[in-house]
Every structure is written in C-alpha cells, then in structure tokens.
Design an enzyme around this catalytic site. Structure first.
Site, PDB file in Angstrom:
ATOM      1  N   CYS A 131     -11.537  -3.732 -10.285  1.00  0.00           N
ATOM      2  CA  CYS A 131     -10.693  -4.919 -10.374  1.00  0.00           C
ATOM      3  C   CYS A 131     -11.424  -6.082  -9.720  1.00  0.00           C
ATOM      4  O   CYS A 131     -12.401  -5.879  -9.001  1.00  0.00           O
ATOM      5  CB  CYS A 131      -9.346  -4.689  -9.699  1.00  0.00           C
ATOM      6  SG  CYS A 131      -8.106  -5.882 -10.257  1.00  0.00           S
ATOM      7  N   LYS A 206       1.293   0.303 -13.921  1.00  0.00           N
ATOM      8  CA  LYS A 206       1.201  -0.240 -12.568  1.00  0.00           C
ATOM      9  C   LYS A 206       2.194  -1.384 -12.464  1.00  0.00           C
ATOM     10  O   LYS A 206       2.073  -2.396 -13.162  1.00  0.00           O
ATOM     11  CB  LYS A 206      -0.216  -0.733 -12.315  1.00  0.00           C
ATOM     12  CG  LYS A 206      -0.361  -1.443 -10.979  1.00  0.00           C
ATOM     13  CD  LYS A 206      -1.793  -1.803 -10.696  1.00  0.00           C
ATOM     14  CE  LYS A 206      -1.900  -2.534  -9.372  1.00  0.00           C
ATOM     15  NZ  LYS A 206      -3.281  -2.883  -9.066  1.00  0.00           N
ATOM     16  N   LYS A 259       2.161   4.051 -10.757  1.00  0.00           N
ATOM     17  CA  LYS A 259       2.013   3.437  -9.447  1.00  0.00           C
ATOM     18  C   LYS A 259       3.058   2.361  -9.267  1.00  0.00           C
ATOM     19  O   LYS A 259       3.234   1.574 -10.193  1.00  0.00           O
ATOM     20  CB  LYS A 259       0.599   2.853  -9.408  1.00  0.00           C
ATOM     21  CG  LYS A 259       0.233   2.058  -8.223  1.00  0.00           C
ATOM     22  CD  LYS A 259      -1.176   1.559  -8.380  1.00  0.00           C
ATOM     23  CE  LYS A 259      -1.402   0.667  -7.186  1.00  0.00           C
ATOM     24  NZ  LYS A 259      -2.397  -0.304  -7.358  1.00  0.00           N
ATOM     25  N   SER A 285       0.132   1.821  -0.515  1.00  0.00           N
ATOM     26  CA  SER A 285       0.097   1.491   0.909  1.00  0.00           C
ATOM     27  C   SER A 285       1.491   1.257   1.496  1.00  0.00           C
ATOM     28  O   SER A 285       1.797   1.731   2.589  1.00  0.00           O
ATOM     29  CB  SER A 285      -0.791   0.267   1.123  1.00  0.00           C
ATOM     30  OG  SER A 285      -0.315  -0.836   0.381  1.00  0.00           O
TER      31      SER A 285
HETATM   32  C1  PBG Z   1      -6.073  -3.924  -7.009  1.00  0.00           C
HETATM   33  C2  PBG Z   1      -5.249  -2.826  -6.484  1.00  0.00           C
HETATM   34  C3  PBG Z   1      -4.104  -2.922  -5.679  1.00  0.00           C
HETATM   35  C4  PBG Z   1      -3.746  -1.632  -5.367  1.00  0.00           C
HETATM   36  C5  PBG Z   1      -4.647  -0.778  -6.000  1.00  0.00           C
HETATM   37  N1  PBG Z   1      -5.564  -1.535  -6.706  1.00  0.00           N
HETATM   38  C6  PBG Z   1      -3.417  -4.095  -5.126  1.00  0.00           C
HETATM   39  C7  PBG Z   1      -2.689  -5.018  -5.993  1.00  0.00           C
HETATM   40  O1  PBG Z   1      -2.500  -4.797  -7.183  1.00  0.00           O
HETATM   41  O2  PBG Z   1      -2.316  -6.058  -5.438  1.00  0.00           O
HETATM   42  C8  PBG Z   1      -2.595  -1.267  -4.482  1.00  0.00           C
HETATM   43  C9  PBG Z   1      -2.789  -0.031  -3.716  1.00  0.00           C
HETATM   44  C10 PBG Z   1      -1.936   0.099  -2.506  1.00  0.00           C
HETATM   45  O3  PBG Z   1      -1.043  -0.706  -2.205  1.00  0.00           O
HETATM   46  O4  PBG Z   1      -2.187   1.082  -1.812  1.00  0.00           O
HETATM   47  N2  PBG Z   1      -5.728  -4.346  -8.282  1.00  0.00           N
HETATM   48 ZN    ZN Z   2      -6.557  -6.358  -8.733  1.00  0.00          ZN
END
Ligand code: PBG
Ligand code: ZN
Length: 338
Positions: A131, A206, A259, A285
């Site tokens: 990403c 996601k 997710k 997280s």
């Molecule tokens: C980046 C990404 C994120 C997470 C995984 N890949 C953050 C987001 O989308 O802001 C979140 C993982 C987590 O919160 O543990 N695209």
């Molecule tokens: Zn991202």
C-alpha cells in the site's frame, strides 16, 4: 393437558438430552471441542524501519515496536521458534512524498527486511503488505488528483512495490489499498517480472473501520485530510463484501482476507460457503488495543479474552489469522494446546 406437556418436557431434558454430560471434565471438553487453534495458522504483523538496533515502542500496542531490520529478524526467529506461521511486513520510510515512492524503493525497510529474512532461512512464511499510505505525506492509500485518490494512477505504483518485494524474497504480497483492479494489476506485473510463484493475499473485504487507530499511530499514516471511505468498504454491506471477494478470485487472488476480524465474522461464514480459497482474517490493531486496555485495567482476563476472540475468528471460517497476539497465543498454545 398441562401434565402431559410438563412430562414430555421433562423427558426432553432429563431423559436423553443432557448437553452438560460432555462438559463435566477438561478432558471431555477437549475431546469434543470442534474448533482448535494452532500457532501455525497465526501471522504476526511487523513494523520495519531503517537503521540498526532500533526498537521504538508503539504506545497503543503494548509489546509491539517499530523495529530495524536486525531486530525484525530477531523477532521473526523467536516467532519461528514458537511455531508461528508467518510474518506480515509493513514499512515506515525515513522520508515520505506525495506519490509514496518509498513503497517500491529496493533499499527501503521492507525489501531490506525481506532479504535479511530470506538469508536467515526461517521456517515461516514472509508476507509484505502493499500500500502507499505508509509512504505518502498525505497518508492516503493512493495518489491524489483533484482532491481524490486516483484509482488507476495508483495501480502501477502498487504493482511496482509488489515486484520490488517479490524480487527481495516475499512469499506473499498483500495489497491493502482497496483500489479496484489491484489484484489483477499485481498478478500481471508479478508474472511479467518472472514471479509467477509469489502469491497474492487479497485484502478483499476491508472496511473503513474505526479500529485502525493504533496502526496509523505506528505507521504515521493517518490521512491528512478526509478519510478512507471513498475506497475502503462500508462495513454495513455484506453482499458487497462477497462481490469484492468474487472480483479478487477472478483477478487471481490466492488467499482472501476480511478485516477487521471480529466485526466480520458473518462475512467469514458466507465466504466459507462460497469460495474455495484459503480464508484469512486480520484481527486489527484496534481490536487488540481494546482488549489490552481493558485487561490493563483488570476489567477482563487478557489470555482468556484473547483466546476467545481468536477461537471465534477460526470458528467462523478463517484458516489464517493475522494478529498482534500471535506470539502470546503461540506461547499459550504450547502450554495448553486447544
Ligand atoms: C494500510 C493498512 C492499514 C491496516 C493494514 N494495512 C491501515 C489503514 O487502512 O488505515 C490496518 C491494520 C491494523 O489496524 O492493524 N492500508
Ligand atoms: Zn493504505
């Protein structure tokens, strides 16, 4: 009439059906348990930075830190010893720019860690998140044109990053930006660069979630303006989640992911019925931070609550669980397999 009903009700419970028989002892409960966890299905996210012997604790994720490559390898070695199935790498670059060009820098933290891990020859799977948000100054997952994330202009940049990670030794790349067509773009680029053997774990469903806060603190990837709802999914839509998975299957995904995990259990159940690919769930997280914060206050039992959430995620249909609790869970499972 009343008597008859009362009698048959009594036969129902007192006669043949006594579910408590199989709950009497730990041995009986273990014998009939229908969801088992194992360390080999867990994947630990690791945050990698430049430098040497660096470990910067992440305040909102107790026990986790941003690690330099040497420390990340040491951590991976420990995880392998615990039988953990894999690691998922995220990079935090020294410098960010508008295009997130650091994402595909072969000298960046992720390719460096991948090379070092390959060298170490550990018996675990090495995956790399793909990403731009950790690498962009604005914190969005793609490049910005006229105030919006430009899907098609972002795709080649993601592909370039994926190829750089494959070149450095990744077993799996995981595109997490929720750009339309990202799986097809990565598959074509990987195959074109001679990496047909590198698998794609698609962050298919996601959601635009409130549970990514600690991650964004760790990665410095909070969007500088707006939010991610224009590209991440509305968590209210289950059928759309299935459509996202269907598209990723057609685009060549090898593993489908949902997710956050606990807020997507119904999606796992549906996906399990519908698709034949391995299913993963990312316990993000914020899910872990909620658990840690409550445990720290003595409001819940950390180990019991952690194992309960992980078991529920697997029960719902995930064969792979990405979780910040991987090391602890692996230790608990060694002491007390379930
Ligand atoms: C980046 C990404 C994120 C997470 C995984 N890949 C953050 C987001 O989308 O802001 C979140 C993982 C987590 O919160 O543990 N695209
Ligand atoms: Zn991202």
């Amino acid at each position: 009439m009343g008597r008859v009903a009362a009698t048959s009700a009594r036969i129902g419970t007192v006669g043949a059906q006594r579910p408590r028989r199989l709950r009497r002892t730990a041995a009986l409960r273990s014998l009939v348990r229908s969801t088992r966890l194992s360390a080999g299905q867990l994947v630990m996210p690791l945050f990698v930075v430049s430098g040497h012997d660096r470990s910067e604790p992440i305040r909102s994720l107790p026990g986790h830190a941003r690690l330099s490559v040497d420390r990340a390898v040491a951590q991976a070695r420990e995880l392998a010893q615990l039988g953990v199935g894999g690691v998922l790498l995220f990079g935090i670059p020294d410098r960010k720019d508008a295009e997130g060009s650091g994402a595909s820098d072969p000298a960046g933290p992720v390719p460096s860690a991948l090379r070092a891990l390959k060298e170490a020859g550990l018996p675990l799977v090495v995956a790399a998140d793909v990403c731009l948000c950790e690498y962009t100054t604005h914190g969005h997952c793609g490049v910005i044109h006229e105030g919006e994330v430009d899907n098609d202009a972002t795709l080649p940049l993601l592909a370039e990053a994926a190829v750089a990670y494959a070149e450095a030794g990744a077993d799996i790349v995981g595109p997490s930006g929720m750009m339309d067509g990202q799986v097809a773009e990565l598959r074509a680029a990987l195959d074109g660069a001679g990496h047909a053997g590198v698998a794609i774990m698609a962050y298919s469903s996601k959601a635009a979630s409130a549970l990514y806060g600690p991650f964004r603190e760790a990665a410095g990837s909070t969007p500088a303006f707006g939010d991610r709802r224009g590209y991440q999914m509305d968590y209210a839509n289950a059928r759309e989640a299935m459509r996202e998975m269907e598209l990723d299957v057609r685009e060549g995904a090898d593993i489908l992911m949902v997710k956050p995990a606990v807020t997507s259990l119904d999606l796992l159940v549906r996906a399990q019925k519908r698709f034949d690919l391995p299913l993963a769930a990312y316990q993000v997280s914020g899910e872990v931070a909620m658990l840690e914060a409550a445990a720290e206050r003595g409001w819940i039992d950390r180990k019991a609550a952690a194992l309960e959430t992980l078991t529920a995620i697997v029960r719902a249909g995930a064969g792979i669980v990405i979780t910040y609790l991987a090391a602890d869970a692996a230790r608990w499972l060694q002491e007390d397999p379930r």
